[in-house]
Design a protein around this motif. Structure first.
Motif, PDB file in Angstrom:
ATOM      1  N   GLY A  13       3.953   3.470  11.872  1.00  0.00           N
ATOM      2  CA  GLY A  13       4.615   4.740  12.165  1.00  0.00           C
ATOM      3  C   GLY A  13       5.224   4.795  13.547  1.00  0.00           C
ATOM      4  O   GLY A  13       5.158   5.827  14.210  1.00  0.00           O
ATOM      5  N   ARG A  14       5.817   3.690  14.026  1.00  0.00           N
ATOM      6  CA  ARG A  14       6.423   3.683  15.356  1.00  0.00           C
ATOM      7  C   ARG A  14       7.939   3.477  15.256  1.00  0.00           C
ATOM      8  O   ARG A  14       8.520   2.763  16.055  1.00  0.00           O
ATOM      9  N   GLY A  15       8.532   4.050  14.226  1.00  0.00           N
ATOM     10  CA  GLY A  15       9.990   3.976  14.087  1.00  0.00           C
ATOM     11  C   GLY A  15      10.449   2.893  13.129  1.00  0.00           C
ATOM     12  O   GLY A  15       9.732   1.930  12.862  1.00  0.00           O
ATOM     13  N   GLU A  16      11.679   3.056  12.603  1.00  0.00           N
ATOM     14  CA  GLU A  16      12.220   2.120  11.607  1.00  0.00           C
ATOM     15  C   GLU A  16      12.432   0.720  12.165  1.00  0.00           C
ATOM     16  O   GLU A  16      12.343  -0.261  11.451  1.00  0.00           O
ATOM     17  N   GLY A  17      12.710   0.616  13.459  1.00  0.00           N
ATOM     18  CA  GLY A  17      12.959  -0.688  14.062  1.00  0.00           C
ATOM     19  C   GLY A  17      11.744  -1.611  14.012  1.00  0.00           C
ATOM     20  O   GLY A  17      11.859  -2.833  14.071  1.00  0.00           O
ATOM     21  N   SER A  18      10.583  -1.027  13.871  1.00  0.00           N
ATOM     22  CA  SER A  18       9.371  -1.831  13.884  1.00  0.00           C
ATOM     23  C   SER A  18       9.081  -2.439  12.509  1.00  0.00           C
ATOM     24  O   SER A  18       8.124  -3.205  12.366  1.00  0.00           O
ATOM     25  N   THR A  19       9.841  -2.062  11.492  1.00  0.00           N
ATOM     26  CA  THR A  19       9.646  -2.428  10.079  1.00  0.00           C
ATOM     27  C   THR A  19       8.399  -1.780   9.478  1.00  0.00           C
ATOM     28  O   THR A  19       8.110  -1.976   8.323  1.00  0.00           O
ATOM     29  N   ARG A  20       7.678  -0.999  10.257  1.00  0.00           N
ATOM     30  CA  ARG A  20       6.513  -0.304   9.709  1.00  0.00           C
ATOM     31  C   ARG A  20       6.601   1.188  10.019  1.00  0.00           C
ATOM     32  O   ARG A  20       5.598   1.830  10.285  1.00  0.00           O
ATOM     33  N   GLY A  21       7.812   1.723   9.987  1.00  0.00           N
ATOM     34  CA  GLY A  21       8.008   3.154  10.192  1.00  0.00           C
ATOM     35  C   GLY A  21       8.058   3.821   8.825  1.00  0.00           C
ATOM     36  O   GLY A  21       7.593   3.276   7.840  1.00  0.00           O
ATOM     37  N   GLY A  22       8.633   4.999   8.749  1.00  0.00           N
ATOM     38  CA  GLY A  22       8.819   5.673   7.449  1.00  0.00           C
ATOM     39  C   GLY A  22       7.502   5.948   6.753  1.00  0.00           C
ATOM     40  O   GLY A  22       6.730   6.782   7.200  1.00  0.00           O
ATOM     41  N   THR A  23       7.235   5.196   5.701  1.00  0.00           N
ATOM     42  CA  THR A  23       6.007   5.438   4.930  1.00  0.00           C
ATOM     43  C   THR A  23       4.800   4.727   5.533  1.00  0.00           C
ATOM     44  O   THR A  23       3.686   4.886   5.045  1.00  0.00           O
ATOM     45  N   SER A  24       5.007   3.916   6.534  1.00  0.00           N
ATOM     46  CA  SER A  24       3.928   3.218   7.235  1.00  0.00           C
ATOM     47  C   SER A  24       3.026   2.422   6.290  1.00  0.00           C
ATOM     48  O   SER A  24       1.806   2.540   6.335  1.00  0.00           O
ATOM     49  N   THR A  25       3.643   1.684   5.410  1.00  0.00           N
ATOM     50  CA  THR A  25       2.990   0.776   4.441  1.00  0.00           C
ATOM     51  C   THR A  25       2.126   1.497   3.403  1.00  0.00           C
ATOM     52  O   THR A  25       1.362   0.862   2.696  1.00  0.00           O
ATOM     53  N   ARG A  26       2.298   2.844   3.286  1.00  0.00           N
ATOM     54  CA  ARG A  26       1.456   3.578   2.341  1.00  0.00           C
ATOM     55  C   ARG A  26       2.154   3.874   1.014  1.00  0.00           C
ATOM     56  O   ARG A  26       1.566   4.531   0.152  1.00  0.00           O
ATOM     57  N   GLY A  27       3.382   3.436   0.833  1.00  0.00           N
ATOM     58  CA  GLY A  27       4.104   3.753  -0.402  1.00  0.00           C
ATOM     59  C   GLY A  27       4.603   5.187  -0.360  1.00  0.00           C
ATOM     60  O   GLY A  27       4.590   5.820   0.677  1.00  0.00           O
ATOM     61  N   HIS A  28       5.077   5.711  -1.522  1.00  0.00           N
ATOM     62  CA  HIS A  28       5.664   7.054  -1.555  1.00  0.00           C
ATOM     63  C   HIS A  28       4.741   8.084  -2.177  1.00  0.00           C
ATOM     64  O   HIS A  28       4.200   7.858  -3.254  1.00  0.00           O
ATOM     65  N   LYS A  29       4.570   9.196  -1.529  1.00  0.00           N
ATOM     66  CA  LYS A  29       3.834  10.365  -2.021  1.00  0.00           C
ATOM     67  C   LYS A  29       2.436  10.039  -2.570  1.00  0.00           C
ATOM     68  O   LYS A  29       1.929   8.945  -2.394  1.00  0.00           O
ATOM     69  N   GLY A  30       1.805  10.989  -3.195  1.00  0.00           N
ATOM     70  CA  GLY A  30       0.471  10.789  -3.759  1.00  0.00           C
ATOM     71  C   GLY A  30      -0.617  10.943  -2.713  1.00  0.00           C
ATOM     72  O   GLY A  30      -0.371  10.867  -1.515  1.00  0.00           O
ATOM     73  N   ALA A  31      -1.845  11.137  -3.194  1.00  0.00           N
ATOM     74  CA  ALA A  31      -2.961  11.414  -2.297  1.00  0.00           C
ATOM     75  C   ALA A  31      -3.173  10.298  -1.288  1.00  0.00           C
ATOM     76  O   ALA A  31      -3.453  10.549  -0.123  1.00  0.00           O
ATOM     77  N   LYS A  32      -3.024   9.040  -1.715  1.00  0.00           N
ATOM     78  CA  LYS A  32      -3.310   7.916  -0.821  1.00  0.00           C
ATOM     79  C   LYS A  32      -2.329   7.811   0.344  1.00  0.00           C
ATOM     80  O   LYS A  32      -2.597   7.122   1.315  1.00  0.00           O
ATOM     81  N   SER A  33      -1.185   8.492   0.240  1.00  0.00           N
ATOM     82  CA  SER A  33      -0.222   8.417   1.335  1.00  0.00           C
ATOM     83  C   SER A  33      -0.500   9.483   2.397  1.00  0.00           C
ATOM     84  O   SER A  33       0.054   9.435   3.482  1.00  0.00           O
ATOM     85  N   ARG A  34      -1.339  10.459   2.059  1.00  0.00           N
ATOM     86  CA  ARG A  34      -1.571  11.590   2.964  1.00  0.00           C
ATOM     87  C   ARG A  34      -2.677  11.282   3.970  1.00  0.00           C
ATOM     88  O   ARG A  34      -3.580  10.503   3.690  1.00  0.00           O
ATOM     89  N   SER A  35      -2.620  11.979   5.109  1.00  0.00           N
ATOM     90  CA  SER A  35      -3.708  11.804   6.071  1.00  0.00           C
ATOM     91  C   SER A  35      -4.921  12.577   5.561  1.00  0.00           C
ATOM     92  O   SER A  35      -4.772  13.567   4.845  1.00  0.00           O
ATOM     93  N   GLY A  36      -6.094  12.128   5.914  1.00  0.00           N
ATOM     94  CA  GLY A  36      -7.305  12.829   5.510  1.00  0.00           C
ATOM     95  C   GLY A  36      -7.783  12.467   4.120  1.00  0.00           C
ATOM     96  O   GLY A  36      -8.772  13.005   3.648  1.00  0.00           O
ATOM     97  N   TYR A  37      -7.089  11.561   3.427  1.00  0.00           N
ATOM     98  CA  TYR A  37      -7.483  11.201   2.070  1.00  0.00           C
ATOM     99  C   TYR A  37      -8.725  10.319   2.083  1.00  0.00           C
ATOM    100  O   TYR A  37      -8.816   9.367   2.846  1.00  0.00           O
ATOM    101  N   SER A  38      -9.705  10.663   1.258  1.00  0.00           N
ATOM    102  CA  SER A  38     -10.790   9.724   0.984  1.00  0.00           C
ATOM    103  C   SER A  38     -11.295  10.059  -0.409  1.00  0.00           C
ATOM    104  O   SER A  38     -11.615  11.218  -0.690  1.00  0.00           O
ATOM    105  N   LYS A  39     -11.363   9.061  -1.282  1.00  0.00           N
ATOM    106  CA  LYS A  39     -11.739   9.380  -2.657  1.00  0.00           C
ATOM    107  C   LYS A  39     -13.242   9.584  -2.768  1.00  0.00           C
ATOM    108  O   LYS A  39     -14.020   9.024  -2.004  1.00  0.00           O
TER     109      LYS A  39
END
Length: 148
Positions: free
Chosen positions: A20-46
């Protein structure tokens, strides 16, 4: 080598991913968590035992059995153990404190003497319970079985 120049072995320490340090780092945007869903949100624990909405194993398997609250747990000590103890240190009486001292039971345990093996020494044994065969063997050897 001395304390001033110690360092980890080559290749054993790696830098962590800076997510999550910007698009230039290649790990910005979704920060390797994929799109939407519970697992992409902060605070998630099953929840423990959660199986993706499928009925979890602990709920699929029926309950059975019960714990008897009146059950009395005994620590069993056999005659061959008493014989071995007597050969090591010949004593006239064996009681709960003696068994605790020799590491055969904890201080709050109830002790039951069982009939495996044979006893040749005449000893007075104090315990919470005795099997019928143990009583017979102790008395046959010239000893005495005293129930506490």
């Amino acid at each position: 080598m001395n304390l001033s120049n110690l360092k980890p072995a080559e290749g054993s320490v790696r830098n962590n991913k800076r997510l999550g340090r910007g698009e230039g780092s290649t790990r910005g945007g979704t920060s390797t968590r994929g799109h939407k869903g519970a697992k992409s949100r902060s605070g998630y624990s099953k929840k423990i035992g959660f199986e993706g909405g499928q009925m979890p194993l602990q709920r699929r398997v029926p309950k059975f059995g019960f714990k008897n609250i009146n059950r009395v747990e005994y620590k069993g000590i056999n005659l061959d153990v008493l014989q071995a103890l007597n050969e090591k240190s010949s004593v006239a009486m064996m009681d709960v404190a003696y068994f605790v001292q020799h590491g055969l039971a904890s201080k709050n345990a109830k002790i039951k003497v069982l009939g495996r093996g044979e006893l040749t020494a005449a000893v007075e044994v104090h315990a919470h319970a005795f099997s019928q065969s143990a009583i017979e063997a102790i008395e046959k050897a010239g000893g005495k079985a005293v129930t506490l």
